[in-house]
Design a protein around this motif. Structure first.
Motif, PDB file in Angstrom:
ATOM      1  N   VAL A  81     -13.292   4.486 -32.017  1.00 31.92           N
ATOM      2  CA  VAL A  81     -12.469   5.433 -32.774  1.00 31.92           C
ATOM      3  C   VAL A  81     -12.205   6.681 -31.940  1.00 31.92           C
ATOM      4  O   VAL A  81     -11.082   7.207 -31.915  1.00 31.92           O
ATOM      5  CB  VAL A  81     -13.148   5.802 -34.104  1.00 31.92           C
ATOM      6  CG1 VAL A  81     -12.340   6.880 -34.823  1.00 31.92           C
ATOM      7  CG2 VAL A  81     -13.286   4.577 -34.986  1.00 31.92           C
ATOM      8  N   LEU A  82     -13.231   7.167 -31.222  1.00 35.89           N
ATOM      9  CA  LEU A  82     -13.062   8.330 -30.360  1.00 35.89           C
ATOM     10  C   LEU A  82     -12.046   8.049 -29.259  1.00 35.89           C
ATOM     11  O   LEU A  82     -11.171   8.877 -28.971  1.00 35.89           O
ATOM     12  CB  LEU A  82     -14.395   8.740 -29.754  1.00 35.89           C
ATOM     13  CG  LEU A  82     -14.360   9.878 -28.716  1.00 35.89           C
ATOM     14  CD1 LEU A  82     -13.817  11.149 -29.345  1.00 35.89           C
ATOM     15  CD2 LEU A  82     -15.746  10.101 -28.120  1.00 35.89           C
ATOM     16  N   THR A 136      -8.574   7.962 -30.671  1.00 38.09           N
ATOM     17  CA  THR A 136      -8.136   9.317 -31.029  1.00 38.09           C
ATOM     18  C   THR A 136      -7.684  10.080 -29.793  1.00 38.09           C
ATOM     19  O   THR A 136      -6.646  10.759 -29.804  1.00 38.09           O
ATOM     20  CB  THR A 136      -9.267  10.080 -31.732  1.00 38.09           C
ATOM     21  OG1 THR A 136      -9.666   9.369 -32.907  1.00 38.09           O
ATOM     22  CG2 THR A 136      -8.812  11.477 -32.126  1.00 38.09           C
ATOM     23  N   VAL A 137      -8.457   9.970 -28.704  1.00 39.10           N
ATOM     24  CA  VAL A 137      -8.081  10.638 -27.455  1.00 39.10           C
ATOM     25  C   VAL A 137      -6.748  10.101 -26.950  1.00 39.10           C
ATOM     26  O   VAL A 137      -5.869  10.866 -26.520  1.00 39.10           O
ATOM     27  CB  VAL A 137      -9.185  10.459 -26.400  1.00 39.10           C
ATOM     28  CG1 VAL A 137      -8.726  10.986 -25.046  1.00 39.10           C
ATOM     29  CG2 VAL A 137     -10.464  11.167 -26.830  1.00 39.10           C
ATOM     30  N   ALA A 146      -4.407   8.845 -28.698  1.00 36.95           N
ATOM     31  CA  ALA A 146      -3.338   9.284 -29.602  1.00 36.95           C
ATOM     32  C   ALA A 146      -2.900  10.708 -29.287  1.00 36.95           C
ATOM     33  O   ALA A 146      -1.702  10.987 -29.196  1.00 36.95           O
ATOM     34  CB  ALA A 146      -3.810   9.184 -31.058  1.00 36.95           C
ATOM     35  N   VAL A 147      -3.854  11.624 -29.102  1.00 37.47           N
ATOM     36  CA  VAL A 147      -3.487  13.039 -28.942  1.00 37.47           C
ATOM     37  C   VAL A 147      -2.874  13.335 -27.577  1.00 37.47           C
ATOM     38  O   VAL A 147      -2.149  14.326 -27.435  1.00 37.47           O
ATOM     39  CB  VAL A 147      -4.708  13.953 -29.188  1.00 37.47           C
ATOM     40  CG1 VAL A 147      -5.227  13.792 -30.602  1.00 37.47           C
ATOM     41  CG2 VAL A 147      -5.814  13.693 -28.172  1.00 37.47           C
ATOM     42  N   TRP A 192      -1.791  18.769 -32.967  1.00 40.45           N
ATOM     43  CA  TRP A 192      -2.575  17.614 -32.527  1.00 40.45           C
ATOM     44  C   TRP A 192      -2.042  16.985 -31.246  1.00 40.45           C
ATOM     45  O   TRP A 192      -2.613  16.017 -30.746  1.00 40.45           O
ATOM     46  CB  TRP A 192      -2.609  16.566 -33.643  1.00 40.45           C
ATOM     47  CG  TRP A 192      -3.242  17.086 -34.885  1.00 40.45           C
ATOM     48  CD1 TRP A 192      -2.611  17.552 -35.998  1.00 40.45           C
ATOM     49  CD2 TRP A 192      -4.634  17.228 -35.134  1.00 40.45           C
ATOM     50  NE1 TRP A 192      -3.515  17.974 -36.926  1.00 40.45           N
ATOM     51  CE2 TRP A 192      -4.771  17.784 -36.423  1.00 40.45           C
ATOM     52  CE3 TRP A 192      -5.783  16.936 -34.390  1.00 40.45           C
ATOM     53  CZ2 TRP A 192      -6.011  18.060 -36.992  1.00 40.45           C
ATOM     54  CZ3 TRP A 192      -7.029  17.205 -34.953  1.00 40.45           C
ATOM     55  CH2 TRP A 192      -7.120  17.761 -36.234  1.00 40.45           C
TER      56      TRP A 192
END
Length: 203
Positions: free
Chosen positions: A96-97, A100-101, A103-104, A146
């Protein structure tokens, strides 16, 4: 009763003012915190669309080419932006981390640029907005905090300073693409007059 359409609120300090649109090239600034409220620019829409297209191209290209290479003790390794973003994906707990990285620093900048193109294209040619343009622009603005490409660049700079004493570091093509990407994102946000966009969408 005050017509709310004739008022504008500062996004930083919430001060409320009666709208007095400045001339092209001039700016309306908050008297309390000096945040720019309205800043119409001539041909700004076309310039923003061109920058957004460049952002999309640079992000896609930067994910393909090597970001940097590290050589130490006769062993070299090349890494791309996606490799850095998904560095923790081997651990199920950190997937998940990693996503997320990714994605941003990759997905959100591309999505924001595409949303801006979708919203501004008909406005530039004096045509009615596309369906869902209001929601698209609202989503683009919501994603702005974000979209952290510049944070990633700063983190890379700090890491490279520490690694430089231990290994030989060489920048790949993606590094320079990403550097140009960060500059273009800053320019895009500075050119964007959000009041003018909302007003055009309301029409």
């Amino acid at each position: 009763m005050t017509d709310l359409s004739s008022l504008i609120a500062c996004p930083r300090c919430d001060a409320v003012y009666s709208v007095e649109e400045p001339a092209v090239g001039e700016r309306a600034v908050c008297a309390r915190c000096h945040t720019v409220l309205i800043a119409p620019r001539k041909r700004a829409g076309k310039q923003i669309i061109a920058i957004a297209l460049a952002i999309v191209v640079l992000v896609i290209a930067a994910t393909i080419f090597p970001f940097l290479s590290i050589r130490a003790a006769g062993v070299s390794h090349k890494s791309s932006i996606l490799d850095a973003a998904l560095a923790f994906s081997d651990s199920p707990l950190l997937v998940v981390l990693s996503l997320t990285v990714a994605a941003v620093i990759v997905f959100f900048p591309v999505l924001r640029a595409m949303l801006v193109i979708y919203v501004l294209t008909p406005l530039v040619f004096d045509r009615p907005p596309y369906p869902g343009a209001v929601r698209a622009f609202r989503l683009s603005e919501a994603l702005r905090p974000w979209s952290m490409a510049e944070i990633f660049a700063i983190g890379c700079a700090v890491a490279l300073v520490k690694v430089a004493d231990l290994a030989q570091v060489a920048f790949g093509p993606a590094f320079w693409m990403f550097a140009a990407l960060v500059v273009l994102m800053v320019i895009q946000d500075s050119f964007m007059c959000r009041y003018s966009v909302w007003k055009s969408l309301e029409r």
